[in-house]
Structure formats: C-alpha cells, structure tokens
Design an enzyme around this catalytic site. Structure first.
Site, PDB file in Angstrom:
ATOM      1  N   THR A 195     -28.456   9.515  10.642  1.00 52.98           N
ATOM      2  CA  THR A 195     -29.130   8.687  11.232  1.00 52.98           C
ATOM      3  C   THR A 195     -30.149   8.904  12.436  1.00 52.98           C
ATOM      4  O   THR A 195     -29.920  10.000  12.910  1.00 52.98           O
ATOM      5  CB  THR A 195     -28.271   7.363  11.813  1.00 52.98           C
ATOM      6  OG1 THR A 195     -29.017   6.778  12.740  1.00 52.98           O
ATOM      7  CG2 THR A 195     -27.210   8.266  12.733  1.00 52.98           C
ATOM      8  N   TYR A 238     -21.567   6.660  18.806  1.00 55.07           N
ATOM      9  CA  TYR A 238     -21.906   6.514  17.724  1.00 55.07           C
ATOM     10  C   TYR A 238     -22.891   7.738  17.205  1.00 55.07           C
ATOM     11  O   TYR A 238     -22.573   8.350  16.171  1.00 55.07           O
ATOM     12  CB  TYR A 238     -22.747   5.290  17.246  1.00 55.07           C
ATOM     13  CG  TYR A 238     -23.340   5.188  15.865  1.00 55.07           C
ATOM     14  CD1 TYR A 238     -22.485   4.837  14.897  1.00 55.07           C
ATOM     15  CD2 TYR A 238     -24.852   5.456  15.878  1.00 55.07           C
ATOM     16  CE1 TYR A 238     -23.381   4.750  13.461  1.00 55.07           C
ATOM     17  CE2 TYR A 238     -25.539   5.503  14.636  1.00 55.07           C
ATOM     18  CZ  TYR A 238     -24.678   5.128  13.486  1.00 55.07           C
ATOM     19  OH  TYR A 238     -25.313   4.914  12.224  1.00 55.07           O
ATOM     20  N   LYS A 244     -22.296  11.039  14.479  1.00 55.93           N
ATOM     21  CA  LYS A 244     -22.925  11.217  13.308  1.00 55.93           C
ATOM     22  C   LYS A 244     -23.670  12.803  13.542  1.00 55.93           C
ATOM     23  O   LYS A 244     -23.986  13.037  12.450  1.00 55.93           O
ATOM     24  CB  LYS A 244     -24.283  10.160  13.301  1.00 55.93           C
ATOM     25  CG  LYS A 244     -23.603   8.872  12.850  1.00 55.93           C
ATOM     26  CD  LYS A 244     -23.605   8.876  11.259  1.00 55.93           C
ATOM     27  CE  LYS A 244     -23.100   7.402  11.104  1.00 55.93           C
ATOM     28  NZ  LYS A 244     -23.098   7.356   9.330  1.00 55.93           N
ATOM     29  N   GLU A 269     -30.446   7.879  15.015  1.00 57.50           N
ATOM     30  CA  GLU A 269     -29.559   7.668  16.476  1.00 57.50           C
ATOM     31  C   GLU A 269     -29.425   9.146  16.739  1.00 57.50           C
ATOM     32  O   GLU A 269     -28.948   9.227  18.043  1.00 57.50           O
ATOM     33  CB  GLU A 269     -28.398   7.026  16.194  1.00 57.50           C
ATOM     34  CG  GLU A 269     -28.687   5.333  16.174  1.00 57.50           C
ATOM     35  CD  GLU A 269     -29.299   5.099  17.678  1.00 57.50           C
ATOM     36  OE1 GLU A 269     -28.658   5.109  18.711  1.00 57.50           O
ATOM     37  OE2 GLU A 269     -30.419   4.536  17.866  1.00 57.50           O
TER      38      GLU A 269
HETATM   39  P1  NAP Z   1     -22.790  -1.841   7.457  1.00 58.83           P
HETATM   40  O1  NAP Z   1     -23.394  -2.878   6.863  1.00 58.83           O
HETATM   41  O2  NAP Z   1     -22.120  -1.900   8.828  1.00 58.83           O
HETATM   42  O3  NAP Z   1     -21.729  -1.118   6.510  1.00 58.83           O
HETATM   43  C1  NAP Z   1     -20.675  -0.312   6.456  1.00 58.83           C
HETATM   44  C2  NAP Z   1     -19.355  -0.274   5.698  1.00 58.83           C
HETATM   45  O4  NAP Z   1     -18.440   0.701   6.144  1.00 58.83           O
HETATM   46  C3  NAP Z   1     -19.026  -1.741   5.683  1.00 58.83           C
HETATM   47  O5  NAP Z   1     -18.771  -2.088   4.565  1.00 58.83           O
HETATM   48  C4  NAP Z   1     -17.461  -1.181   6.500  1.00 58.83           C
HETATM   49  O6  NAP Z   1     -16.389  -1.762   5.866  1.00 58.83           O
HETATM   50  C5  NAP Z   1     -17.081   0.212   5.904  1.00 58.83           C
HETATM   51  N1  NAP Z   1     -16.294   0.792   6.647  1.00 58.83           N
HETATM   52  C6  NAP Z   1     -16.036   0.871   8.156  1.00 58.83           C
HETATM   53  N2  NAP Z   1     -15.272   1.555   8.618  1.00 58.83           N
HETATM   54  C7  NAP Z   1     -14.439   2.082   7.421  1.00 58.83           C
HETATM   55  C8  NAP Z   1     -13.013   2.769   7.251  1.00 58.83           C
HETATM   56  N3  NAP Z   1     -12.421   2.965   8.279  1.00 58.83           N
HETATM   57  N4  NAP Z   1     -12.906   3.029   5.788  1.00 58.83           N
HETATM   58  C9  NAP Z   1     -13.701   2.455   5.012  1.00 58.83           C
HETATM   59  N5  NAP Z   1     -14.777   1.826   5.086  1.00 58.83           N
HETATM   60  C10 NAP Z   1     -15.386   1.744   6.313  1.00 58.83           C
HETATM   61  O7  NAP Z   1     -23.871  -0.360   7.591  1.00 58.83           O
HETATM   62  P2  NAP Z   1     -25.062   0.091   6.831  1.00 58.83           P
HETATM   63  O8  NAP Z   1     -26.174  -0.805   7.659  1.00 58.83           O
HETATM   64  O9  NAP Z   1     -24.944  -0.579   5.440  1.00 58.83           O
HETATM   65  O10 NAP Z   1     -25.248   1.417   6.868  1.00 58.83           O
HETATM   66  C11 NAP Z   1     -24.692   2.330   5.948  1.00 58.83           C
HETATM   67  C12 NAP Z   1     -24.508   3.580   6.450  1.00 58.83           C
HETATM   68  O11 NAP Z   1     -25.610   4.106   6.834  1.00 58.83           O
HETATM   69  C13 NAP Z   1     -23.615   3.568   7.809  1.00 58.83           C
HETATM   70  O12 NAP Z   1     -22.970   4.957   7.780  1.00 58.83           O
HETATM   71  C14 NAP Z   1     -24.620   3.712   8.839  1.00 58.83           C
HETATM   72  O13 NAP Z   1     -23.999   4.475  10.167  1.00 58.83           O
HETATM   73  C15 NAP Z   1     -25.603   4.262   8.361  1.00 58.83           C
HETATM   74  N6  NAP Z   1     -26.949   4.326   8.882  1.00 58.83           N
HETATM   75  C16 NAP Z   1     -27.650   2.846   8.661  1.00 58.83           C
HETATM   76  C17 NAP Z   1     -28.689   2.632   9.293  1.00 58.83           C
HETATM   77  C18 NAP Z   1     -29.367   1.328   9.100  1.00 58.83           C
HETATM   78  O14 NAP Z   1     -30.395   1.099   9.758  1.00 58.83           O
HETATM   79  N7  NAP Z   1     -28.852   0.324   8.423  1.00 58.83           N
HETATM   80  C19 NAP Z   1     -29.548   3.729   9.595  1.00 58.83           C
HETATM   81  C20 NAP Z   1     -29.145   5.205   9.597  1.00 58.83           C
HETATM   82  C21 NAP Z   1     -27.798   5.230   9.041  1.00 58.83           C
HETATM   83  P3  NAP Z   1     -15.917  -3.401   6.045  1.00 58.83           P
HETATM   84  O15 NAP Z   1     -16.830  -4.117   5.151  1.00 58.83           O
HETATM   85  O16 NAP Z   1     -14.570  -3.353   5.585  1.00 58.83           O
HETATM   86  O17 NAP Z   1     -16.258  -3.675   7.330  1.00 58.83           O
HETATM   87  O1  F7E Z   2     -30.390  -2.081  18.081  1.00 57.10           O
HETATM   88  C1  F7E Z   2     -31.932  -3.491  21.263  1.00 57.10           C
HETATM   89  C2  F7E Z   2     -31.075  -2.526  21.355  1.00 57.10           C
HETATM   90  O2  F7E Z   2     -28.381  -2.839  17.211  1.00 57.10           O
HETATM   91  C3  F7E Z   2     -31.933  -2.015  18.004  1.00 57.10           C
HETATM   92  C4  F7E Z   2     -27.772   0.915  13.215  1.00 57.10           C
HETATM   93  O3  F7E Z   2     -27.833   0.662  11.894  1.00 57.10           O
HETATM   94  O4  F7E Z   2     -30.007   1.442  13.389  1.00 57.10           O
HETATM   95  C5  F7E Z   2     -29.168   0.790  13.921  1.00 57.10           C
HETATM   96  O5  F7E Z   2     -28.722   1.042  15.227  1.00 57.10           O
HETATM   97  C6  F7E Z   2     -32.326  -2.036  19.314  1.00 57.10           C
HETATM   98  C7  F7E Z   2     -31.724  -1.271  20.339  1.00 57.10           C
HETATM   99  O6  F7E Z   2     -29.911  -1.228  15.841  1.00 57.10           O
HETATM  100  C8  F7E Z   2     -30.214  -6.594  21.873  1.00 57.10           C
HETATM  101  O7  F7E Z   2     -30.743  -2.050  22.882  1.00 57.10           O
HETATM  102  C9  F7E Z   2     -31.995  -5.876  22.606  1.00 57.10           C
HETATM  103  O8  F7E Z   2     -32.535  -0.590  21.321  1.00 57.10           O
HETATM  104  O9  F7E Z   2     -30.282  -3.431  15.782  1.00 57.10           O
HETATM  105  P1  F7E Z   2     -29.606  -2.423  16.658  1.00 57.10           P
HETATM  106  P2  F7E Z   2     -29.767   0.514  16.339  1.00 57.10           P
HETATM  107  O10 F7E Z   2     -28.945   0.747  17.719  1.00 57.10           O
HETATM  108  O11 F7E Z   2     -30.965   0.930  16.493  1.00 57.10           O
HETATM  109  C10 F7E Z   2     -29.721   2.868  13.493  1.00 57.10           C
HETATM  110  C11 F7E Z   2     -30.618   3.829  12.680  1.00 57.10           C
HETATM  111  C12 F7E Z   2     -27.995   3.127  12.829  1.00 57.10           C
HETATM  112  O12 F7E Z   2     -27.779   4.201  12.369  1.00 57.10           O
HETATM  113  C13 F7E Z   2     -27.143   2.124  13.317  1.00 57.10           C
HETATM  114  O13 F7E Z   2     -26.114   2.389  12.325  1.00 57.10           O
HETATM  115  O14 F7E Z   2     -32.522  -3.303  20.089  1.00 57.10           O
HETATM  116  N1  F7E Z   2     -31.478  -4.760  21.598  1.00 57.10           N
HETATM  117  N2  F7E Z   2     -31.261  -6.617  22.494  1.00 57.10           N
HETATM  118  C14 F7E Z   2     -30.589  -5.418  21.064  1.00 57.10           C
HETATM  119  N3  F7E Z   2     -29.452  -4.932  19.842  1.00 57.10           N
HETATM  120  C15 F7E Z   2     -28.727  -5.733  19.516  1.00 57.10           C
HETATM  121  N4  F7E Z   2     -27.949  -5.359  18.763  1.00 57.10           N
HETATM  122  N5  F7E Z   2     -28.414  -7.149  20.313  1.00 57.10           N
HETATM  123  C16 F7E Z   2     -29.459  -7.286  21.188  1.00 57.10           C
HETATM  124  O15 F7E Z   2     -29.046  -8.562  21.653  1.00 57.10           O
END
Ligand code: NAP
Ligand code: F7E
Length: 327
Positions: free
Chosen positions: A126, A151, A155, A128
């Site tokens: 990620t 987090y 990662k 992050e």
């Molecule tokens: P998500 O919607 O939060 O999905 C994460 C999944 O992980 C959920 O289905 C959850 O299961 C499962 N999980 C959590 N804890 C677990 C455990 N202990 N054992 C088995 N499964 C578990 O996340 P996403 O947005 O699809 O992201 C997919 C991956 O990409 C994650 O690793 C995230 O950190 C990474 N990532 C996401 C982004 C983004 O912007 N979306 C960007 C970069 C990297 P439940 O359904 O049971 O809760």
């Molecule tokens: O926040 C700001 C917050 O929670 C984005 C995950 O998928 O992407 C995601 O992480 C920004 C941050 O995503 C609120 O402070 C303001 O600066 O949507 P977010 P994230 O933290 O960027 C990365 C790539 C991953 O890997 C992660 O798994 O928005 N922000 N106000 C807020 N964020 C939230 N959630 N809620 C607010 O009210």
C-alpha cells in the site's frame, strides 16, 4: 485444466472485483473467509459471483488454518488481500492489525514454502507505507518508506517479508503497492464512500450533515475494478517483482466533497459539512501521488476511470440504493 487461485479477503472490496475478474478468465476460485455465525455476501452478490466460488474457512491470525488451506487447495496463484485495512482504526487495534497484516503474511508465505512452493504469491502492499514521503512530488518503487500508522508499519513488515521469501527461497512473490482505490462497494468507513453515502442521504432529505476530519489530505484515488487487473498481471510475469499502481493524479478530500455535492445537484456543500476532531488522526499522511511508470511499461497496465467518473459512479450507486429502499 483451469488454473486455481486462492483469494484471502474475498468478501472485501478488492476480493469481490478480483474474484469476478478471475472467474471471467476461467479460473477456479477459492476464497478464504473468517468464520461467522451469520456471514453476509453482499459485495459478491452485488457482482453476482457468489455461487461460483468455493469458500474455505480460515483466519490470517491462525497459522494452522493457513497451512491447511494451502495444503488442501494447491493453488497456482495466491492473492493475499485479507487485512485489517482501516488506517483510522489501527491506533486503537494495533495488535490485531499487526497480527493479521504482518504475522498473517509470514504464516501464509511459510505455508506456501512448505506445501505449495510453485504457487505465485501477490501481497496487497500500500501507498500508506510511504506515509510522510518527503522525497519529492510523487512516490514510486524507489521512494523511501516512512509509515505513519500501525497499519502502515504492519504493511512495511509484510512488504519486506514478501521480498525476503523471494530472495531467500526463490518463491515467486510480488508486491503491488497500490494507491487508494474505491468503488460503490468500498467500506463505509473510508472517506470516499462516507462522503457519497452522506451526499445521497442529504440529497434525498434523509440527513443534513456530513462529519469529517482533515479536508486537506490529498490522495491518488482510482477505481478498484481497474486496479485488480494489475494484481493479475503481476502474477503473469516471468519473475516476481514490486510495482507501484495509481493514477498519477491526486485530489484533496475537499475536492472529493465538492465534486460529490456537485454530481448530486446539492448546492452550498459548506452548509452540510462539519469538521469533527474525532475523525482526525494522531499522525496524518498529507499527500500521496503515484508515479506508475513501471507498471505501465512492464505490465501494460493503466487506469481507465477518471476522478470525476469515479465520484459519479459512487454517488449514483448510493442514490440508487437509497431510492430503491424508499420505494
Ligand atoms: P477490505 O474491503 O477491508 O477487505 C479486507 C478483507 O480482509 C475483508 O474481507 C476481511 O474479512 C478480511 N480479513 C480481515 N481480517 C481477517 C482475518 N483475520 N482473517 C481473514 N480475513 C480477514 O479491503 P480492500 O479495500 O478490499 O483491500 C484489500 C487489500 O488491499 C487489503 O490488504 C488492504 O490493506 C490493501 N490495500 C487496499 C487499498 C485500497 O485503497 N482499497 C490500497 C492499498 C492496499 P471480513 O469480511 O470478514 O471482515
Ligand atoms: O482516508 C482523511 C483521512 O480512510 C483518506 C485504505 O484502503 O487507502 C486507505 O487508507 C484520507 C485520510 O483512506 C475523514 O485523514 C478526513 O487522510 O479513506 P481513508 P486511507 O487512510 O488513505 C490506503 C492506500 C490503504 O492501504 C488503506 O487500507 O481522508 N479523512 N475525514 C477521513 N478519513 C476517514 N476515513 N473518515 C473521515 O471522516
């Protein structure tokens, strides 16, 4: 014979889009899911693929379950998408975040090494990990990591363990360093979906306020449906490697808010948005922007959905959902 893919985190946003895409490519898809007394398959139902997936129970924090899953499925490809993925919650749940996101990856890689060493492994890394990212205007594969949350730290551990199993044991492993990607099935806690959900409710008179934290944070937001293709492409290369995936453009949270209100046709967004300290983070990641040149050149990947198309897709989907509930 059909190729076999194991997806962890199958019920999440990316697991849903990736399973649909791999099924369309003719894969046999196994999905690792946690044990629930009453599981919901809403995301997969939304994409109409639930019945074609073979689900296996397991937990990333339970090494024995991962040993069993790898031994039983012998997958050609493993996509590790499971994570405690909410950055904002990772300060309160730092131990769980570490166990699932960091140690879980060690367990999974070790299971592959023992029982299925020819499996190709994708790790959901990620942006992050870049965190404070003070090296320049954008981040790529050469940018130093400076994670700002439990987090991000978890990662970074998983990233290096993925590299280390490649270098130590010759496993085919790949890190996809993906920047934020969103969709109509994005979890409701993440800022984009929180905004589009609230805007839809405000438009329909079901709510009046949207409570947010830092409006100045900038993110490189793309569409999840485009990004899962890069995961697949990484595992089709001659060797495992690490790739940055993003659009190369970024916007502030405020830009996203303004665009979402505009798409919904609601005037005066400032009347509806309340800044609430509860949603500010102890350490913020202020500014992320990808330079995805390597993914574009080596994988032939590129983003297809613009920022405005993404916001519209999400607002329209939330409006439709609430309108059908009202009917
Ligand atoms: P998500 O919607 O939060 O999905 C994460 C999944 O992980 C959920 O289905 C959850 O299961 C499962 N999980 C959590 N804890 C677990 C455990 N202990 N054992 C088995 N499964 C578990 O996340 P996403 O947005 O699809 O992201 C997919 C991956 O990409 C994650 O690793 C995230 O950190 C990474 N990532 C996401 C982004 C983004 O912007 N979306 C960007 C970069 C990297 P439940 O359904 O049971 O809760
Ligand atoms: O926040 C700001 C917050 O929670 C984005 C995950 O998928 O992407 C995601 O992480 C920004 C941050 O995503 C609120 O402070 C303001 O600066 O949507 P977010 P994230 O933290 O960027 C990365 C790539 C991953 O890997 C992660 O798994 O928005 N922000 N106000 C807020 N964020 C939230 N959630 N809620 C607010 O009210």
């Amino acid at each position: 014979m059909a190729k076999k893919a194991l997806i962890t985190g199958i019920l999440g946003q990316d697991g849903s889009y990736l399973s649909k895409s791999l099924l369309e490519k003719g894969y046999k898809v196994y999905g690792l899911m946690r044990r629930y007394s009453n599981p919901t398959f809403d995301n997969l139902d939304y994409l109409s693929v639930t019945k074609k997936i073979e689900f296996i129970e397991g937990d990333m924090s339970d090494e024995s379950s991962l040993l069993h899953v790898i031994k039983a499925t012998q997958p050609d490809e493993v996509y590790n998408l499971a994570a405690q993925s909410f950055v904002g919650g990772s300060w309160q749940q730092a131990k769980v975040t570490t166990e699932v996101n960091a140690l879980g990856v060690l367990y999974l890689l070790n299971a592959i090494k023992l029982f299925s060493p020819t499996s190709r492994f994708y790790q959901a890394s990620t942006s992050e990990m870049f965190g404070l990212a003070s090296d320049g205007d954008y981040q790529d594969e050469n940018t130093n990591f400076h994670p700002r949350s439990p987090y991000g730290i978890s990662k970074v551990y998983a990233y290096w363990m993925t590299v280390n199993f490649r270098e130590s044991y010759g496993l085919f492993t790949a890190n996809g360093i993906l920047f934020n990607h969103e969709s109509p099935i994005r979890g409701i806690q993440f800022v984009t979906r929180k905004i589009t959900d609230a805007v839809a409710k405000i438009k329909l008179g079901l709510s009046d306020k949207l409570y947010l934290g830092n409006l100045d944070a900038r993110r490189d937001w793309g569409f999840a449906g485009d990004y899962v293709e890069s995961m697949y492409l990484m595992l089709q290369q001659p060797q495992g490697d690490d790739y940055v995936v993003g659009t190369g453009e970024n916007h502030s949270v405020k830009d996203f808010v303004i665009e979402a209100f505009k798409v919904a046709g609601v005037a005066d967004w400032e009347k509806h948005v309340v800044i609430d300290a509860r949603f500010k983070r102890p350490a913020e990641v202020p500014n992320l922007k990808a330079r995805p040149a390597k993914a574009m050149k080596k994988l032939g990947w590129k983003t297809k959905t613009t920022f405005k198309e993404l916001v519209k897709m999400m607002v329209d989907a939330d409006l439709k959902r609430y309108q059908s509930k009202k009917a």
